[in-house]
Design a protein around this motif. Sequence first.
Motif, PDB file in Angstrom:
ATOM      1  N   GLY A  67     156.969  -6.948 -40.667  1.00 12.25           N
ATOM      2  CA  GLY A  67     156.900  -8.401 -40.485  1.00 12.25           C
ATOM      3  C   GLY A  67     158.167  -9.160 -40.837  1.00 12.25           C
ATOM      4  N   CYS A  68     159.201  -8.483 -41.300  1.00 17.07           N
ATOM      5  CA  CYS A  68     160.447  -9.160 -41.687  1.00 17.07           C
ATOM      6  C   CYS A  68     161.036  -9.940 -40.512  1.00 17.07           C
ATOM      7  N   CYS A 112     160.341 -13.552 -39.560  1.00 14.76           N
ATOM      8  CA  CYS A 112     161.037 -14.647 -40.237  1.00 14.76           C
ATOM      9  C   CYS A 112     162.552 -14.543 -40.145  1.00 14.76           C
ATOM     10  N   HIS A 113     163.088 -13.333 -39.962  1.00 13.13           N
ATOM     11  CA  HIS A 113     164.546 -13.153 -40.037  1.00 13.13           C
ATOM     12  C   HIS A 113     165.133 -12.550 -38.769  1.00 13.13           C
ATOM     13  N   LYS A 167     166.254 -17.429 -42.973  1.00 15.56           N
ATOM     14  CA  LYS A 167     167.648 -17.024 -43.098  1.00 15.56           C
ATOM     15  C   LYS A 167     168.014 -15.839 -42.189  1.00 15.56           C
ATOM     16  N   LEU A 201     169.763 -12.644 -41.358  1.00 17.42           N
ATOM     17  CA  LEU A 201     170.224 -11.569 -42.254  1.00 17.42           C
ATOM     18  C   LEU A 201     171.338 -10.716 -41.636  1.00 17.42           C
ATOM     19  N   GLU A 229     176.621  -9.588 -48.233  1.00 23.92           N
ATOM     20  CA  GLU A 229     176.357 -10.553 -49.309  1.00 23.92           C
ATOM     21  C   GLU A 229     175.725  -9.912 -50.539  1.00 23.92           C
ATOM     22  N   LYS A 230     174.964  -8.836 -50.322  1.00 24.44           N
ATOM     23  CA  LYS A 230     174.241  -8.225 -51.438  1.00 24.44           C
ATOM     24  C   LYS A 230     174.393  -6.713 -51.372  1.00 24.44           C
ATOM     25  N   PHE A 260     165.310  -8.133 -54.532  1.00 25.73           N
ATOM     26  CA  PHE A 260     164.884  -9.389 -53.916  1.00 25.73           C
ATOM     27  C   PHE A 260     163.678  -9.174 -53.003  1.00 25.73           C
ATOM     28  N   ILE A 261     163.697  -8.105 -52.215  1.00 27.75           N
ATOM     29  CA  ILE A 261     162.615  -7.878 -51.247  1.00 27.75           C
ATOM     30  C   ILE A 261     161.289  -7.605 -51.976  1.00 27.75           C
ATOM     31  N   ALA A 279     162.487 -17.787 -52.917  1.00 30.60           N
ATOM     32  CA  ALA A 279     162.131 -17.870 -51.502  1.00 30.60           C
ATOM     33  C   ALA A 279     160.604 -17.859 -51.426  1.00 30.60           C
ATOM     34  N   ALA A 283     158.543 -18.950 -49.460  1.00 33.12           N
ATOM     35  CA  ALA A 283     157.905 -18.684 -48.167  1.00 33.12           C
ATOM     36  C   ALA A 283     157.863 -17.188 -47.861  1.00 33.12           C
ATOM     37  N   MET A 284     158.628 -16.410 -48.619  1.00 30.37           N
ATOM     38  CA  MET A 284     158.713 -14.981 -48.302  1.00 30.37           C
ATOM     39  C   MET A 284     157.730 -14.170 -49.139  1.00 30.37           C
ATOM     40  N   ILE A 301     164.485   0.034 -45.379  1.00 25.06           N
ATOM     41  CA  ILE A 301     164.814  -1.351 -45.006  1.00 25.06           C
ATOM     42  C   ILE A 301     166.146  -1.766 -45.637  1.00 25.06           C
TER      43      ILE A 301
HETATM   44  C1  HEC Z   1     157.168 -15.705 -44.021  1.00 23.25           C
HETATM   45  C2  HEC Z   1     158.587 -15.596 -43.827  1.00 23.25           C
HETATM   46  C3  HEC Z   1     159.334 -14.406 -44.401  1.00 23.25           C
HETATM   47  C4  HEC Z   1     159.039 -13.071 -44.249  1.00 23.25           C
HETATM   48  C5  HEC Z   1     157.855 -12.425 -43.548  1.00 23.25           C
HETATM   49  C6  HEC Z   1     160.126 -12.354 -44.869  1.00 23.25           C
HETATM   50  N1  HEC Z   1     161.037 -13.218 -45.377  1.00 23.25           N
HETATM   51 FE1  HEC Z   1     162.816 -12.758 -46.254  1.00 23.25          FE
HETATM   52  N2  HEC Z   1     163.143 -14.688 -46.679  1.00 23.25           N
HETATM   53  C7  HEC Z   1     162.332 -15.738 -46.305  1.00 23.25           C
HETATM   54  C8  HEC Z   1     162.871 -16.964 -46.854  1.00 23.25           C
HETATM   55  C9  HEC Z   1     162.289 -18.358 -46.668  1.00 23.25           C
HETATM   56  C10 HEC Z   1     164.051 -16.598 -47.558  1.00 23.25           C
HETATM   57  C11 HEC Z   1     165.002 -17.510 -48.324  1.00 23.25           C
HETATM   58  C12 HEC Z   1     166.007 -18.010 -47.353  1.00 23.25           C
HETATM   59  C13 HEC Z   1     167.123 -18.781 -47.989  1.00 23.25           C
HETATM   60  O1  HEC Z   1     167.425 -18.559 -49.168  1.00 23.25           O
HETATM   61  O2  HEC Z   1     167.719 -19.574 -47.265  1.00 23.25           O
HETATM   62  C14 HEC Z   1     164.180 -15.168 -47.408  1.00 23.25           C
HETATM   63  C15 HEC Z   1     165.235 -14.452 -47.924  1.00 23.25           C
HETATM   64  C16 HEC Z   1     165.433 -13.101 -47.716  1.00 23.25           C
HETATM   65  C17 HEC Z   1     166.551 -12.369 -48.178  1.00 23.25           C
HETATM   66  C18 HEC Z   1     167.683 -12.890 -49.056  1.00 23.25           C
HETATM   67  C19 HEC Z   1     168.756 -13.511 -48.269  1.00 23.25           C
HETATM   68  C20 HEC Z   1     169.825 -13.988 -49.227  1.00 23.25           C
HETATM   69  O3  HEC Z   1     170.952 -13.599 -49.033  1.00 23.25           O
HETATM   70  O4  HEC Z   1     169.527 -14.730 -50.168  1.00 23.25           O
HETATM   71  C21 HEC Z   1     166.383 -11.076 -47.789  1.00 23.25           C
HETATM   72  C22 HEC Z   1     167.311  -9.910 -48.042  1.00 23.25           C
HETATM   73  C23 HEC Z   1     165.138 -11.020 -47.093  1.00 23.25           C
HETATM   74  N3  HEC Z   1     164.585 -12.262 -47.055  1.00 23.25           N
HETATM   75  C24 HEC Z   1     164.606  -9.859 -46.552  1.00 23.25           C
HETATM   76  C25 HEC Z   1     163.332  -9.768 -46.039  1.00 23.25           C
HETATM   77  C26 HEC Z   1     162.700  -8.527 -45.679  1.00 23.25           C
HETATM   78  C27 HEC Z   1     163.338  -7.160 -45.776  1.00 23.25           C
HETATM   79  C28 HEC Z   1     161.450  -8.832 -45.248  1.00 23.25           C
HETATM   80  C29 HEC Z   1     160.368  -7.880 -44.801  1.00 23.25           C
HETATM   81  C30 HEC Z   1     159.934  -6.878 -45.768  1.00 23.25           C
HETATM   82  C31 HEC Z   1     161.319 -10.276 -45.315  1.00 23.25           C
HETATM   83  N4  HEC Z   1     162.474 -10.804 -45.812  1.00 23.25           N
HETATM   84  C32 HEC Z   1     160.191 -10.983 -44.905  1.00 23.25           C
HETATM   85  C33 HEC Z   1     161.190 -15.656 -45.513  1.00 23.25           C
HETATM   86  C34 HEC Z   1     160.579 -14.485 -45.137  1.00 23.25           C
END
Ligand code: HEC
Length: 121
Positions: free
Chosen positions: A56-57, A60-61, A73, A75, A81-82, A90-91, A97, A99-100, A113
């Motif tokens: 599901g990542c 959103c990304h 955001k 990616l 960056e990381k 973070f994950i 975050a 919303a995540m 991942i």
């Molecule tokens: C429902 C929406 C959503 C889902 C699903 C989601 N994310 Fe995110 N993610 C976000 C949000 C909102 C942020 C914060 C964005 C920001 O800081 O601008 C974020 C931030 C991140 C960041 C950090 C980026 C940074 O540099 O700060 C990473 C890495 C990331 N997500 C990876 C993942 C991964 C891998 C998955 C799947 C396992 C995932 N995300 C699923 C919404 C989501």
Amino acid sequence: MISRSSRALVGLVLSGLLALPLVVAAAPKKKPGKPAAPAKAAGNAKKGAVAFKTEGCSGCHKTKDIPDGGPMKDLSKAGAEKNAAQLAAFIKNPVGASAMPAFKGSAATLADIVAYLLTQK
Ligand code: HEC
């Protein structure tokens, strides 16, 4: 006849010889050339690219190869960056975050991942 002073000299030399192994033992041992932070079981980036969608990542990304990902955001530069440890932490626990959702899958899938995200730079 051994004189007093030469006996003292012999004593000095002997104690020096006894001390030598101690000095050698105390010398820091050279460690084999390991990296400073040994990576845990390295993930598979190809599997990670698949998991990024199935987990599901991508809902959103976006990434470089998933330009039709969601609006959160982008990616595409996550690997620049990381580092691996920061991404994994973070994950699992997306502090700041709200919303995540926290990733609840297996450690192996998480490693995949992370390996995939490290290709994004
Ligand atoms: C429902 C929406 C959503 C889902 C699903 C989601 N994310 Fe995110 N993610 C976000 C949000 C909102 C942020 C914060 C964005 C920001 O800081 O601008 C974020 C931030 C991140 C960041 C950090 C980026 C940074 O540099 O700060 C990473 C890495 C990331 N997500 C990876 C993942 C991964 C891998 C998955 C799947 C396992 C995932 N995300 C699923 C919404 C989501």
